[in-house]
Scaffold this active site. Structure first.
Site, PDB file in Angstrom:
ATOM      1  N   ASP A   9      27.041  48.025  61.085  1.00  0.00           N
ATOM      2  CA  ASP A   9      28.257  48.429  61.199  1.00  0.00           C
ATOM      3  C   ASP A   9      29.009  47.824  59.811  1.00  0.00           C
ATOM      4  OD1 ASP A   9      30.911  48.545  62.490  1.00  0.00           O
ATOM      5  OD2 ASP A   9      30.932  46.458  62.739  1.00  0.00           O
ATOM      6  N   ASP A  11      33.505  47.582  59.618  1.00  0.00           N
ATOM      7  CA  ASP A  11      34.511  46.473  59.952  1.00  0.00           C
ATOM      8  C   ASP A  11      34.056  45.199  60.476  1.00  0.00           C
ATOM      9  OD1 ASP A  11      36.200  48.370  58.682  1.00  0.00           O
ATOM     10  OD2 ASP A  11      37.145  49.239  60.437  1.00  0.00           O
ATOM     11  N   ASP A 214      29.326  43.515  65.087  1.00  0.00           N
ATOM     12  CA  ASP A 214      30.246  42.382  65.781  1.00  0.00           C
ATOM     13  C   ASP A 214      30.926  42.467  66.844  1.00  0.00           C
ATOM     14  OD1 ASP A 214      31.998  44.141  64.741  1.00  0.00           O
ATOM     15  OD2 ASP A 214      33.526  42.776  64.544  1.00  0.00           O
TER      16      ASP A 214
END
Length: 273
Positions: A9, A11, A214
């Site tokens: 990922d 961001d 996250d």
């Protein structure tokens, strides 16, 4: 020997949740390049946004945009490998489309908003300046974030309206949540990773995969990899919806945690073989 392959990922994971910097991950990025480990960016960002970060990172590997809506493979990357699914030649990429067209998603979003009188705002309702203020992006990057192809990010003006999320599902569409909520078609990061794993297995015969994310929208991706890593949020907490029996929880946030866990994983995988 199995080829280490990383799916990540952006961001809040490789990129700092506030500054969008990957400076603290440079040790692991350097090692990845030196050892020719594929780093596949797998993000909710648009193709236009990811292109910018690929250039900044010096990354030439395939990538996944908009929560698995599209897979973009540089032409000639998988030489003499039969494609598992049909591809569309697009600019410098062979593109695998999993998601539904943005126009269809946006139309349904507006219909549901009107039908339910829901207090929701999509990226299509906002200017680049408003998205920048909401996200912390600079205005030029927010303009790229509006170039949607497969899904609509949105926010609730007040508390989460469960009616709206349920109505999305009843329409046969899906939703997920990262920094923002997203309405999308029958796609997710896991489906995209599964396709790319198949292609890498054809290219290298045997691979071992690391995945880092996250949030809730990363869960399908983390389910597909051998070594899933969950990066904590900015306040140090973890998304409680992400639970797997073999999950590693990073100790540090953003690129600092990413760097530490990637270095550890590569060391463990390369010394144990």
């Amino acid at each position: 020997m199995a080829k280490v392959t990383i799916f990540s990922d952006l961001d809040g994971t490789l990129l700092h949740p506030k500054t969008y910097s990957f400076e603290e991950a440079k040790s692991a990025i350097r090692l990845i390049k030196e050892t020719s480990i594929p780093l596949v960016l797998c993000s909710s960002k648009t193709r236009a946004e990811i292109d910018v970060y690929r250039k900044r990172l010096g990354n030439s590997h395939p990538f996944v945009s908009e929560n698995g809506g599209g897979i973009f493979v540089p032409k000639g990357y998988f030489k003499s490998v039969g494609w598992a699914v049909p591809t569309i030649s697009y600019d410098e990429y062979e593109t695998i489309v999993i998601g539904s067209p943005y126009q269809e998603i946006r139309k349904t979003f507006l219909e549901l908003k009107l039908e339910l009188n829901a207090k929701v705002i999509g990226f299509g309702d906002m200017t680049a300046r408003e998205i920048a203020a909401l996200s912390g992006l600079i205005e030029e990057e927010a303009t790229l974030a509006k170039q949607r192809e497969f899904g609509e990010p949105f926010i609730f003006e007040r508390e989460t309206d469960e009616r709206f999320l349920k109505a999305i599902e009843e329409k046969g569409l899906h939703w997920t949540q990262g920094r923002f909520f997203h309405i999308m078609g029958n796609n997710d990061k896991g489906k995209a990773v599964k396709i790319l794993k198949h292609l890498y297995e054809k290219a290298f015969r045997e691979i071992v995969t690391i995945g880092l994310g996250d949030g809730f929208n990363d869960l399908p991706m983390l389910k597909e990899v051998d070594h899933p890593v969950l990066i904590p949020k900015e306040d140090g907490s973890y998304d409680t919806r992400v639970e797997l029996p073999n999950l590693t929880k990073a100790k540090r946030i953003g690129p600092s945690g990413w760097d530490e866990e990637v270095l550890l994983a590569i060391k463990e995988l390369t010394t144990s073989r």
